[in-house]
Scaffold this motif. Structure first.
Motif, short mmCIF file in Angstrom:
data_model
loop_
_atom_site.label_atom_id
_atom_site.label_comp_id
_atom_site.label_asym_id
_atom_site.label_seq_id
_atom_site.Cartn_x
_atom_site.Cartn_y
_atom_site.Cartn_z
N ILE A 442 11.77 -3.61 -4.23
CA ILE A 442 10.92 -3.23 -2.99
C ILE A 442 10.44 -4.18 -2.05
O ILE A 442 9.82 -4.99 -2.47
N GLN A 443 10.15 -3.81 -0.96
CA GLN A 443 9.80 -4.65 0.29
C GLN A 443 8.52 -4.90 0.16
O GLN A 443 8.17 -6.32 0.07
N TYR A 456 13.68 -1.13 0.93
CA TYR A 456 14.30 -2.23 0.57
C TYR A 456 14.72 -3.01 1.95
O TYR A 456 14.92 -2.37 2.93
N ASN A 461 16.26 -9.26 -1.13
CA ASN A 461 17.01 -9.09 -2.28
C ASN A 461 18.13 -10.28 -2.26
O ASN A 461 18.28 -10.84 -3.37
#
Length: 788
Positions: A442-443, A456, A461
């Motif tokens: 999650i951002q 996201y 990631n």
């Protein structure tokens, strides 16, 4: 919303290593070992004594040792009395029986003759030295070492005798420390203590990993209740009866309310009058018929349990009736736990609960208290705002920051005895678990709670995959392999049919319009870096991971050569460099040269005698540019890349390192042509510090030049408090990293970018310090590169 990966235990802690470079000869090492430690003697009430200052001192000592290790040695001299003697958990060389006048002189004589003790810190409360004020003055006067005296209470409008006593103490001490601005103002204005002698170090607060309130209520059999609480050692001064008198009106509007009175009776009160005060409270509860709505927790709780009680509290009530109570540790605990607070107007509360950070009511005003509680219970949004505002206001008072301030205090008097060295926090992956779902990372976070609505990004990631590959390389911990797989699968999800990567994905796993409104070259470059890094570890990782990464990066090759964004080029070079470590090919080498030549072109176009850089300004992720050219040199042997890498990197280091500390370029002036002298204070981001640490490691690995290694430590210390605010940026309790260092405050949100950036920097430093370099051809760099 996706299920968080609570099934996997990612709370991995590495054994803390003391990162000390030993370059001395054996003789010097033996001499250093035989030299007495420069010790600060802390004279204070101390645990297991049950009093607020004992708890305060225990927290301070713990924080100093965690933050600085043995570089600041501490020794405890407990304050005792004829009726207050304890067995302590650590060795005690000295103690002071405050009831025995002869002990003061004997202790002063012992301290003066002790070569290890170079400074004294006294935690002062007037009740400790009641009837022995003159003995205390003579004791401090007899000491030949600098004395810092901490006044936990400063009385306003002092009588002449008290005024003279405080002024005499202040005159013979090196510094007087107080915990609030109001106390400092009293000393300066009413006691006429010189301003330069008064130091403010706020009462420390605990960093808390905020948990789920409802789960905590369930744990303590409080489900379904609106919980009010207060805590601390009970005495008449707490004025708990003020809240009890307000309870009927509160219950009338909120039948599910429960008031927790947490804490046993103060030991001194028990000795003086037994349980008289508690019994009075119990009678009041019965007389009011509110026994179902009041619960006594009659014990001295361990810290972890206390913090859980406070986190499950809906409204915290502080009802002290002493207008001269300068500060309250219980008050500080409640704020750090995120409790919305209603308080009487003690100086500490007035100072802290401003700007919608709490509610103040008058001493003993039960009617007003009831009204405020009812209003606050009915307004969840207001409770959340108060909690959020208070947390941000109190962030600077974390115990870790208190330790930094005390270290500066010790150095200010006889700094030649002290060389504080920040200790490396153990590696903690807990926040990765919180941020990661089965789909990806999650951002953003609100404080340390993931904000799933933020969605996201492939940026986060990709970086997360690099960080955990680093971690796996050091630890071989199988528990992180599922995470690496999740991040790699997210990258596959984002790759389009033409090989390019989209960046932004919402909570429902849909690509957002941002992907078509934003230049995605940098995101694509970062992803190539991440894939290349994983491929370079294919001998360590499960085969299916490396095969997928090889496939993804190959699909992206058609577009890598078309990249023209400066940083996207740099990230891509790094990815191709790593790929080439395991899969050498002319195609890979030629592509590295093609991209590196673009950086060289940019450098030749913009570089001037006083501006050795690729652009006419410095923006974000600057260190990645010279690092990429160094990688290009290692991959191709072209000495031109090495020359520009070194020249540009040294130019950058000259701009961002001042007096042994790092100050990265502010995001407030990214688009402005500098001179850097106008670079504003604040706007520093963890990712820029992390990239600098990584680049320094690359240059150190390639050259063996210890200058780079020293600057790595200096840069990393930014996270630990060596920054312009002298505040920690990394939260060792949550495992998260704060999102930014501003001019006057720290952004407490712990999002993916900052958290991953910290971990990359931390693991890079771990690898360099332990000498765990890859033996994959990079060693040749040591014989090829020259550093000017």
């Amino acid at each position: 919303m996706r299920k968080f990966l609570n099934s996997i235990d990612y709370n991995v802690m590495l054994k803390e290593r003391e990162l000390v470079i030993v370059d001395n000869s054996l003789q010097k090492a033996i001499q250093a070992m035989s030299k007495p430690l420069s010790t600060v003697l802390c004279i204070t009430s101390f645990l297991p004594r049950e009093c607020g200052i004992a708890t305060y001192s225990g927290d301070l000592v713990k924080a100093l040792r965690a933050q600085f290790g043995n570089s600041i040695a501490l020794s405890i001299c407990p304050l005792e009395s004829d009726t207050e003697i304890h067995v302590y958990d650590e060795p005690v060389k000295y103690s002071l029986n405050v009831d025995q006048p002869c002990n003061y002189a004997a202790l002063a004589y012992a301290i003066n003759g002790d070569e290890e003790i170079v400074q004294v810190l006294i935690q002062h409360e007037f009740g400790f030295f009641e009837s022995h004020e003159t003995d205390l003055e003579l004791f401090v006067s007899d000491l030949e070492k600098p004395v810092n005296l901490v006044f936990h209470t400063v009385l306003p409008n002092p009588n002449p005798q008290h005024l003279a006593h405080v002024r005499r103490l202040a005159a013979i001490c090196a510094a007087i420390v107080v915990l609030t601005k109001s106390s400092a103002n009293l000393l300066i204005n009413q006691y006429q203590i010189p301003k330069e002698k008064v130091k403010i170090i706020p009462h420390g607060t605990h960093l808390v990993s905020h948990g789920n309130k409802e789960l905590l209520k369930e744990k303590y059999n409080l489900s379904g209740h609106i919980v009010l609480s207060t805590f601390g050692l009970l005495s008449e001064g707490k004025s708990i009866e003020t809240t009890l008198a307000a309870m009927p009106a509160i219950i009338d509007k909120n039948p599910q309310v429960l008031f927790l009175i947490i804490g046993k009776t103060h030991p001194s009160v028990v000795k003086r009058e037994g349980e008289k005060y508690r019994q009075m409270l119990e009678k009041q509860v019965n007389d009011l018929g509110i026994s179902k709505h009041v619960r006594f927790v009659n014990t001295f709780l361990p810290l972890s349990e206390l913090l859980e009680y406070l986190q499950l509290t809906d409204v915290y009530l502080f009802t002290s009736k002493d207008p001269n109570q300068a500060v309250s540790g219980t008050f500080s605990y409640a704020i750090s736990s995120g409790c919305p607070i209603i308080s009487t107007p003690i100086p500490h509360a007035i100072e802290v609960l401003k700007n919608d950070a709490g509610i103040i009511f008058d001493f003993g005003d039960s009617k007003r208290l009831a009204e405020e509680v009812v209003n606050l219970i009915s307004d969840e949004s207001k409770r959340n705002n108060i909690s959020f505002n208070a947390l941000h206001l109190m962030a600077s008072t974390a115990w870790q920051n208190s330790a930094i301030a005390h270290a500066a205090l010790f150095v200010s008097h006889n700094g030649h005895f002290f060389s504080p060295k920040y200790q490396m926090p153990p590696i903690n992956l807990a926040h990765f678990q919180r941020l990661t779902t089965l789909f990806g990372m999650i951002q953003f976070s609100k404080i340390n709670l993931p904000d799933i609505d933020s969605g996201y990004t492939i940026d986060d990631n990709a970086r997360a995959m690099v960080a955990l590959c680093q971690y796996y390389e050091l630890t071989f911990d199988q528990n992180v392999l599922p995470l690496i797989n999740i991040y790699l699968e997210f990258i596959r999800f984002c790759q389009q049919d033409d090989g390019q990567f989209l960046n932004y994905v919402d909570e429902q796993e849909n690509f957002t319009v941002q992907n078509f409104e934003t230049n995605l070259e940098d995101s694509n470059g970062r992803t190539v870096w991440a894939l290349g890094y994983l491929i370079s570890m294919d001998h360590l990782l499960p085969t299916h991971l490396s095969l997928l990464a090889i496939s993804l990066i190959q699909n992206a090759m058609n577009h890598v050569g078309k990249i023209h964004s400066t940083r996207a080029i740099a990230f891509s070079i790094k990815g191709l460099y790593y790929r080439g470590l395991k899969h050498r090919s002319d195609q890979n080498k030629n592509l590295v040269k093609e991209l590196a030549n673009r950086l060289v072109q940019m450098y030749r176009h913009e570089s001037k005698p006083n501006w050795r850089w690729f652009e006419s300004y410095l923006t974000y992720a600057n260190s990645i540019l010279p690092e990429a050219l160094l990688c290009a040199w290692i991959a191709t042997g072209d000495v031109l890349y090495k020359e520009i890498a070194v020249e540009s990197f040294h130019f950058l280091l000259d701009q961002i390192f001042v007096d042994g500390s790092i100050k990265v370029v502010s995001n407030k002036h990214w688009s402005n042509v500098l001179p850097l002298e106008v670079n504003p204070v604040g706007g520093e981001q963890p990712i820029d510090v992390a990239y600098t640490v990584i680049a320094l490691a690359r240059f150190y690995e390639a050259t063996g030049n210890n200058m780079y290694k020293e600057k790595m430590h200096q840069a990393f210390n930014w996270f630990l408090g060596d920054n312009h605010l002298k505040q920690i940026i990394y939260n060792p309790i949550t495992g998260g990293c704060y999102d930014g260092l501003e001019e006057h405050s720290v952004n407490l949100n712990q999002g993916a970018e900052s958290t991953v950036s910290y971990l990359m920097a931390r693991l890079t430093l771990e690898k360099v310090t332990t000498g765990n370099f890859k033996k994959n051809g990079q060693r040749k760099a040591q014989s090829m590169i020259e550093v000017e």
